[in-house]
Design a protein around this motif. Structure first.
Motif, PDB file in Angstrom:
ATOM      1  N   ALA A 110       0.821  -1.209   0.000  1.00  0.00           N
ATOM      2  CA  ALA A 110       0.000   0.000   0.000  1.00  0.00           C
ATOM      3  C   ALA A 110       0.854   1.257   0.000  1.00  0.00           C
ATOM      4  CB  ALA A 110      -0.933   0.014   1.210  1.00  0.00           C
ATOM      5  N   GLY A 111       2.176   1.094  -0.050  1.00  0.00           N
ATOM      6  CA  GLY A 111       3.074   2.240  -0.116  1.00  0.00           C
ATOM      7  C   GLY A 111       3.236   2.735  -1.538  1.00  0.00           C
ATOM      8  N   PHE A 112       4.187   3.616  -1.736  1.00  0.00           N
ATOM      9  CA  PHE A 112       4.358   4.271  -3.039  1.00  0.00           C
ATOM     10  C   PHE A 112       4.729   3.285  -4.143  1.00  0.00           C
ATOM     11  CE2 PHE A 112       7.672   6.750  -5.600  1.00  0.00           C
ATOM     12  CZ  PHE A 112       6.768   7.084  -6.593  1.00  0.00           C
ATOM     13  N   ILE A 113       5.906   2.676  -4.050  1.00  0.00           N
ATOM     14  CA  ILE A 113       6.329   1.746  -5.097  1.00  0.00           C
ATOM     15  C   ILE A 113       5.528   0.456  -5.016  1.00  0.00           C
ATOM     16  CG2 ILE A 113       8.285   0.467  -6.052  1.00  0.00           C
ATOM     17  CD1 ILE A 113      10.137   2.628  -4.924  1.00  0.00           C
ATOM     18  N   GLY A 114       5.223   0.009  -3.805  1.00  0.00           N
ATOM     19  CA  GLY A 114       4.465  -1.224  -3.653  1.00  0.00           C
ATOM     20  C   GLY A 114       3.102  -1.166  -4.305  1.00  0.00           C
ATOM     21  N   SER A 115       2.357  -0.092  -4.076  1.00  0.00           N
ATOM     22  CA  SER A 115       1.023   0.017  -4.674  1.00  0.00           C
ATOM     23  C   SER A 115       1.107   0.163  -6.192  1.00  0.00           C
ATOM     24  CB  SER A 115       0.251   1.190  -4.068  1.00  0.00           C
ATOM     25  OG  SER A 115       0.848   2.437  -4.386  1.00  0.00           O
ATOM     26  N   ALA A 116       2.148   0.856  -6.677  1.00  0.00           N
ATOM     27  CA  ALA A 116       2.334   0.962  -8.124  1.00  0.00           C
ATOM     28  C   ALA A 116       2.583  -0.410  -8.731  1.00  0.00           C
ATOM     29  CB  ALA A 116       3.487   1.905  -8.441  1.00  0.00           C
TER      30      ALA A 116
END
Length: 324
Positions: free
Chosen positions: A9-15
């Protein structure tokens, strides 16, 4: 393939999760994606909004340091992409303990669970900051680690721990180390979204020191493509660099953002430089390009303009994060 994405749910993770589930050009086509995230200030449910209703998505709220919860989450998965981390350098300078606990301890918990459940590939997402500063040239993946901040030291320790599990236990570990990454859904504590949201709200921009620190900027879509390729085609025990040739001083980047708003340098306020601030980062991506066929595709100026537009159009996503 069933993939567990920590920090999803973080920046790179959600992307990455959005790409895995919705992108037509994704090199991975998982039958199920499980997000494990503790939903701290840096992870938001809104970042998964575009794929929230996808039946292949499962979301588990929990901490990577929780042995029992991680064990249950890892069970039944073929691969792990590990992005969960405390990542803000300034916060690590103020208090290092959460960074050591999450970034090192949490990685150890995940590695142990991967061994117990005979999980296939364990892809550990790291950072160029583990090398410290480089005056000229660029780091090859074999360069010695020389981190400057508690954050980068904790990531370097996690890298070494993951590689030790590969060498000791034969766990299929691959590491990616990425350059400064930008794009939509990035928390406004980071440089580009902080400056953009400040400009939107009429505030000044706090520029560290003389603004001469040099960073190579990588769009989050390119970063995620590199992660996916390393996951699919990377060699066990290998380290892959995901960088770019887009070198900008922080002052040059600030000028580009001011231009996007037709604003002048009167909107900039110099502030005392960060302790232990690295002057320059640069990654040699030769091996990554040769082995994985990866290279950045998003033009920086176009990507930056699109990112600015996204923040202009998505105040409802970032404004609560500033007020939190």
């Amino acid at each position: 393939m069933r993939i567990l994405v920590t920090g999803g749910a973080g920046f790179i993770g959600s992307a990455l999760v959005r790409r895995l589930l919705h992108s037509t050009d994704s090199v991975l086509r998982p039958e199920r994606v499980t997000v494990l995230d503790s939903f701290t200030y840096a992870g938001t449910e809104g970042s998964l909004g575009p794929v929230r209703d996808d039946p292949r998505l499962r979301v588990v709220r929990g901490d990577v340091r929780d042995v029992e919860l991680v064990d249950a989450a890892v069970a039944g998965h073929d691969a792990i992409v590990h992005l969960a981390a405390e990542s803000h350098v300034d916060r690590s300078i103020a208090s290092a303990a959460p960074f050591v606990s999450t970034n090192v301890g949490g990685t150890g918990v995940l590695l142990d669970a991967a061994l117990r459940h005979r999980t296939g590939r364990f892809l550990h997402v790291s950072t160029d900051e583990v090398y410290g500063s480089i005056a000229q040239g660029s780091w090859p993946p074999s360069a010695p680690l020389d981190p400057s901040s508690p954050y980068s030291a904790s990531k370097a320790a996690a890298d070494l721990l993951a590689l030790a599990y590969h060498r000791t236990h034969g766990l299929d570990v691959v590491i990616t180390r990425g350059a400064n990454t930008y794009g939509p859904y990035q928390h406004p504590e980071k440089l580009i979204p902080r400056f953009v949201t400040n400009l939107i709200d009429g505030h000044t921009l706090p520029l560290y020191g003389d603004g001469g620190d040099i960073r190579n900027w990588l769009h989050v879509d390119d970063h995620c493509q590199g992660i996916a390729l390393a996951h699919r085609d990377g060699r066990a025990g290998a380290i892959y660099h995901l960088g770019s040739d887009t070198a900008r001083t922080n002052r040059e980047l600030t000028g580009s953002l001011l231009a996007e708003f037709d604003a002048g340098w009167d909107r900039v306020t110099p502030v005392t430089d960060r302790k232990g601030h690295d002057r320059r980062y640069a990654l040699d991506t030769t091996e990554t390009q040769r082995e994985l066929g990866w290279k950045p595709t998003v033009d920086f100026e176009q990507g930056l303009a699109a990112t600015v537009d996204w923040y202009r159009e998505n105040r409802a996503w970032w404004e609560p994060l500033i007020k939190a």
